[in-house]
Design a protein around this motif. Structure first.
Motif, PDB file in Angstrom:
ATOM      1  N   GLY A 166       0.793  -1.233   0.000  1.00 23.27           N
ATOM      2  CA  GLY A 166       0.000   0.000   0.000  1.00 23.27           C
ATOM      3  C   GLY A 166       0.815   1.267   0.000  1.00 23.27           C
ATOM      4  O   GLY A 166       0.562   2.181  -0.776  1.00 23.27           O
ATOM      5  N   GLY A 167       1.804   1.331   0.873  1.00 25.22           N
ATOM      6  CA  GLY A 167       2.568   2.561   1.032  1.00 25.22           C
ATOM      7  C   GLY A 167       3.616   2.785  -0.032  1.00 25.22           C
ATOM      8  O   GLY A 167       3.757   3.885  -0.543  1.00 25.22           O
ATOM      9  N   LEU A 168       4.368   1.745  -0.359  1.00 27.28           N
ATOM     10  CA  LEU A 168       5.482   1.922  -1.285  1.00 27.28           C
ATOM     11  C   LEU A 168       5.076   1.716  -2.743  1.00 27.28           C
ATOM     12  O   LEU A 168       5.438   2.507  -3.605  1.00 27.28           O
ATOM     13  CB  LEU A 168       6.634   0.980  -0.922  1.00 27.28           C
ATOM     14  N   LYS A 169       4.309   0.654  -3.018  1.00 32.74           N
ATOM     15  CA  LYS A 169       3.916   0.384  -4.401  1.00 32.74           C
ATOM     16  C   LYS A 169       2.818   1.337  -4.865  1.00 32.74           C
ATOM     17  O   LYS A 169       2.939   1.958  -5.915  1.00 32.74           O
ATOM     18  CB  LYS A 169       3.416  -1.055  -4.555  1.00 32.74           C
ATOM     19  N   LYS A 170       1.740   1.431  -4.096  1.00 35.73           N
ATOM     20  CA  LYS A 170       0.589   2.209  -4.547  1.00 35.73           C
ATOM     21  C   LYS A 170       0.743   3.696  -4.278  1.00 35.73           C
ATOM     22  O   LYS A 170       0.555   4.510  -5.170  1.00 35.73           O
ATOM     23  CB  LYS A 170      -0.683   1.689  -3.877  1.00 35.73           C
ATOM     24  N   LYS A 171       1.078   4.068  -3.059  1.00 34.18           N
ATOM     25  CA  LYS A 171       1.132   5.483  -2.711  1.00 34.18           C
ATOM     26  C   LYS A 171       2.357   6.179  -3.293  1.00 34.18           C
ATOM     27  O   LYS A 171       2.253   7.243  -3.880  1.00 34.18           O
ATOM     28  CB  LYS A 171       1.115   5.644  -1.189  1.00 34.18           C
ATOM     29  N   ASN A 173       4.382   4.745  -5.570  1.00 34.62           N
ATOM     30  CA  ASN A 173       4.580   4.271  -6.938  1.00 34.62           C
ATOM     31  C   ASN A 173       6.014   3.804  -7.197  1.00 34.62           C
ATOM     32  O   ASN A 173       6.572   4.035  -8.263  1.00 34.62           O
ATOM     33  CB  ASN A 173       4.174   5.362  -7.937  1.00 34.62           C
ATOM     34  N   LEU A 174       6.625   3.142  -6.216  1.00 32.36           N
ATOM     35  CA  LEU A 174       7.977   2.621  -6.381  1.00 32.36           C
ATOM     36  C   LEU A 174       7.930   1.319  -7.187  1.00 32.36           C
ATOM     37  O   LEU A 174       7.022   0.506  -7.007  1.00 32.36           O
ATOM     38  CB  LEU A 174       8.636   2.368  -5.022  1.00 32.36           C
ATOM     39  N   PRO A 175       8.923   1.090  -8.049  1.00 37.62           N
ATOM     40  CA  PRO A 175       8.937  -0.123  -8.878  1.00 37.62           C
ATOM     41  C   PRO A 175       9.463  -1.325  -8.085  1.00 37.62           C
ATOM     42  O   PRO A 175      10.604  -1.744  -8.238  1.00 37.62           O
ATOM     43  CB  PRO A 175       9.879   0.250 -10.023  1.00 37.62           C
ATOM     44  N   ILE A 176       8.624  -1.891  -7.250  1.00 32.12           N
ATOM     45  CA  ILE A 176       9.029  -2.999  -6.375  1.00 32.12           C
ATOM     46  C   ILE A 176       8.631  -4.319  -7.015  1.00 32.12           C
ATOM     47  O   ILE A 176       7.514  -4.476  -7.492  1.00 32.12           O
ATOM     48  CB  ILE A 176       8.376  -2.859  -4.985  1.00 32.12           C
ATOM     49  N   LYS A 180      10.149 -15.466  -5.187  1.00 32.22           N
ATOM     50  CA  LYS A 180      10.401 -16.501  -4.185  1.00 32.22           C
ATOM     51  C   LYS A 180      11.849 -16.960  -4.324  1.00 32.22           C
ATOM     52  O   LYS A 180      12.293 -17.302  -5.412  1.00 32.22           O
ATOM     53  CB  LYS A 180       9.471 -17.689  -4.391  1.00 32.22           C
ATOM     54  N   VAL A 181      12.574 -16.937  -3.215  1.00 33.17           N
ATOM     55  CA  VAL A 181      13.958 -17.379  -3.199  1.00 33.17           C
ATOM     56  C   VAL A 181      14.062 -18.514  -2.185  1.00 33.17           C
ATOM     57  O   VAL A 181      13.650 -18.350  -1.032  1.00 33.17           O
ATOM     58  CB  VAL A 181      14.917 -16.218  -2.819  1.00 33.17           C
ATOM     59  N   LYS A 182      14.616 -19.635  -2.630  1.00 31.29           N
ATOM     60  CA  LYS A 182      14.728 -20.803  -1.758  1.00 31.29           C
ATOM     61  C   LYS A 182      15.569 -20.455  -0.531  1.00 31.29           C
ATOM     62  O   LYS A 182      16.649 -19.893  -0.633  1.00 31.29           O
ATOM     63  CB  LYS A 182      15.355 -21.961  -2.518  1.00 31.29           C
ATOM     64  N   GLY A 183      15.037 -20.746   0.626  1.00 32.03           N
ATOM     65  CA  GLY A 183      15.741 -20.489   1.876  1.00 32.03           C
ATOM     66  C   GLY A 183      15.477 -19.101   2.451  1.00 32.03           C
ATOM     67  O   GLY A 183      15.785 -18.841   3.610  1.00 32.03           O
ATOM     68  N   ARG A 184      14.909 -18.179   1.667  1.00 27.82           N
ATOM     69  CA  ARG A 184      14.619 -16.822   2.163  1.00 27.82           C
ATOM     70  C   ARG A 184      13.137 -16.489   2.101  1.00 27.82           C
ATOM     71  O   ARG A 184      12.695 -15.556   2.749  1.00 27.82           O
ATOM     72  CB  ARG A 184      15.382 -15.773   1.339  1.00 27.82           C
ATOM     73  N   GLY A 185      12.377 -17.179   1.274  1.00 30.76           N
ATOM     74  CA  GLY A 185      10.965 -16.839   1.092  1.00 30.76           C
ATOM     75  C   GLY A 185      10.812 -15.767   0.033  1.00 30.76           C
ATOM     76  O   GLY A 185      11.639 -15.660  -0.875  1.00 30.76           O
ATOM     77  N   THR A 186       9.782 -14.949   0.156  1.00 33.43           N
ATOM     78  CA  THR A 186       9.550 -13.887  -0.806  1.00 33.43           C
ATOM     79  C   THR A 186      10.526 -12.746  -0.545  1.00 33.43           C
ATOM     80  O   THR A 186      10.603 -12.238   0.568  1.00 33.43           O
ATOM     81  CB  THR A 186       8.104 -13.373  -0.726  1.00 33.43           C
ATOM     82  N   VAL A 187      11.249 -12.353  -1.584  1.00 35.16           N
ATOM     83  CA  VAL A 187      12.237 -11.291  -1.485  1.00 35.16           C
ATOM     84  C   VAL A 187      11.751 -10.112  -2.308  1.00 35.16           C
ATOM     85  O   VAL A 187      11.390 -10.257  -3.478  1.00 35.16           O
ATOM     86  CB  VAL A 187      13.628 -11.778  -1.981  1.00 35.16           C
ATOM     87  N   TYR A 188      11.745  -8.934  -1.688  1.00 35.26           N
ATOM     88  CA  TYR A 188      11.300  -7.711  -2.348  1.00 35.26           C
ATOM     89  C   TYR A 188      12.511  -6.877  -2.737  1.00 35.26           C
ATOM     90  O   TYR A 188      13.484  -6.794  -1.987  1.00 35.26           O
ATOM     91  CB  TYR A 188      10.397  -6.900  -1.411  1.00 35.26           C
ATOM     92  N   LYS A 189      12.431  -6.260  -3.933  1.00 32.08           N
ATOM     93  CA  LYS A 189      13.519  -5.397  -4.419  1.00 32.08           C
ATOM     94  C   LYS A 189      12.916  -4.198  -5.116  1.00 32.08           C
ATOM     95  O   LYS A 189      11.851  -4.280  -5.713  1.00 32.08           O
ATOM     96  CB  LYS A 189      14.389  -6.140  -5.457  1.00 32.08           C
ATOM     97  N   ILE A 190      13.637  -3.069  -5.056  1.00 31.64           N
ATOM     98  CA  ILE A 190      13.301  -1.925  -5.872  1.00 31.64           C
ATOM     99  C   ILE A 190      14.200  -2.001  -7.097  1.00 31.64           C
ATOM    100  O   ILE A 190      15.417  -2.021  -6.977  1.00 31.64           O
ATOM    101  CB  ILE A 190      13.525  -0.582  -5.131  1.00 31.64           C
ATOM    102  N   GLU A 191      13.551  -2.087  -8.253  1.00 30.30           N
ATOM    103  CA  GLU A 191      14.305  -2.190  -9.492  1.00 30.30           C
ATOM    104  C   GLU A 191      15.002  -0.887  -9.796  1.00 30.30           C
ATOM    105  O   GLU A 191      14.407   0.186  -9.666  1.00 30.30           O
ATOM    106  CB  GLU A 191      13.377  -2.556 -10.656  1.00 30.30           C
ATOM    107  N   ALA A 192      16.279  -0.943 -10.174  1.00 31.24           N
ATOM    108  CA  ALA A 192      17.032   0.267 -10.521  1.00 31.24           C
ATOM    109  C   ALA A 192      16.472   0.855 -11.799  1.00 31.24           C
ATOM    110  O   ALA A 192      16.153   0.144 -12.741  1.00 31.24           O
ATOM    111  CB  ALA A 192      18.501  -0.070 -10.709  1.00 31.24           C
TER     112      ALA A 192
END
Length: 193
Positions: A166-171, A173-176, A180-192
Motif C-alpha cells: 500500500g505505502g510503497l507500491k501504490k502510494k 509508486n515505487l517499482p518494487i 520466491k527465493v529458496k531459503g529466504r521466502g519472498t524477497v522484495y527489491k526496488i528495481e534500478a
C-alpha cells in the motif's frame, strides 16, 4: 556533514517536507539581495536546483525566464544529504521527483498535455522512519525478505507486507518486484531505474 548557516538549514529542512521537495516559498523575511545570495550559494554547492515551475499546479516561482515561463527551486539529493537525510532515502526522493516530473510533463519530445488531476503528489520520506529503513533494505542488490524486514523493524509480517503493497507500491509508486527465493521466502527489491 557540511557546515550550514541557519538560513540554509531552514530552507533545506522545509523543502524536505514539501511535496516534490520544493524550496519555495523561502522563509519569511528572506527576499531581495539576501535571498539571491543565499540561493546562489546553495545552487553553487549543488544543494538546490532551478527547474521549470508548473504554474498550472500552483508551484511558487523563484524567477521569471522572460518567455512566459518561470522557474522554481527544488532540493537536490546533495541538499538532502547536507541536512542529514540518508543517501538511500535522498536518492529515492530524487527519483520520485524526477519520475513525477516526467509523468506530469511527459517525455521531452512529446506534445504538451495537461496534467491529470488524478496524478498523486510526491510524498517526502523522512529519515530515520521505519518506512525509510524498509526502503533502504529493499534497495540493496539482494533485496530483503519479509523475515529480514520484520527483524529490522520489529513489525509483524502482515504490517511489513501492507507497507510494501500500500505505502510503497501504490502510494509512492515505487517499482518494487518480488520473487520466491529458496531459503529466504519472498524477497522484495526496488528495481534500478
Amino acid at each position: 556533514m557540511p557546515k550550514l548557516t541557519d538560513t540554509q538549514t531552514i530552507v533545506l529542512s522545509r523543502a524536505a517536507t514539501r511535496p516534490g521537495n520544493l524550496a519555495m516559498p523561502l522563509p519569511e523575511g528572506l527576499h531581495g539581495a539576501a535571498a539571491q545570495k543565499a540561493v546562489t550559494a546553495m545552487i553553487t554547492r549543488g544543494w538546490l536546483e532551478e527547474v521549470e515551475a508548473n504554474l498550472r499546479r500552483g508551484e511558487p516561482m523563484w524567477r521569471e525566464t522572460g518567455d512566459g515561463h518561470g522557474t522554481t527551486l527544488v532540493v537536490t539529493e546533495a541538499g538532502l544529504q547536507a541536512i542529514g537525510i540518508e543517501p538511500v532515502v535522498a536518492s529515492t526522493m530524487t527519483n520520485l521527483r524526477n519520475a513525477k516530473l516526467e509523468l506530469v510533463t511527459g517525455p521531452k519530445d512529446a506534445p504538451e498535455a495537461s496534467p491529470s488531476p488524478a496524478t498523486p503528489k510526491p510524498v517526502a520520506i523522512r529519515a530515520g522512519t521505519k518506512q525509510a529503513e524498509i526502503i533502504g533494505l529493499i534497495q540493496r542488490p539482494e533485496g530483503a525478505s519479509i523475515a529480514e524486514i520484520v527483524e529490522a523493524t520489529g513489525w509483524l509480517a502482515h504490517s511489513a507486507r501492507g507497507l510494501i503493497s500500500g505505502g510503497l507500491k501504490k502510494k509512492l509508486n515505487l517499482p518494487i518486484t518480488s520473487e520466491k527465493v529458496k531459503g529466504r521466502g519472498t524477497v522484495y527489491k526496488i528495481e534500478a531505474a
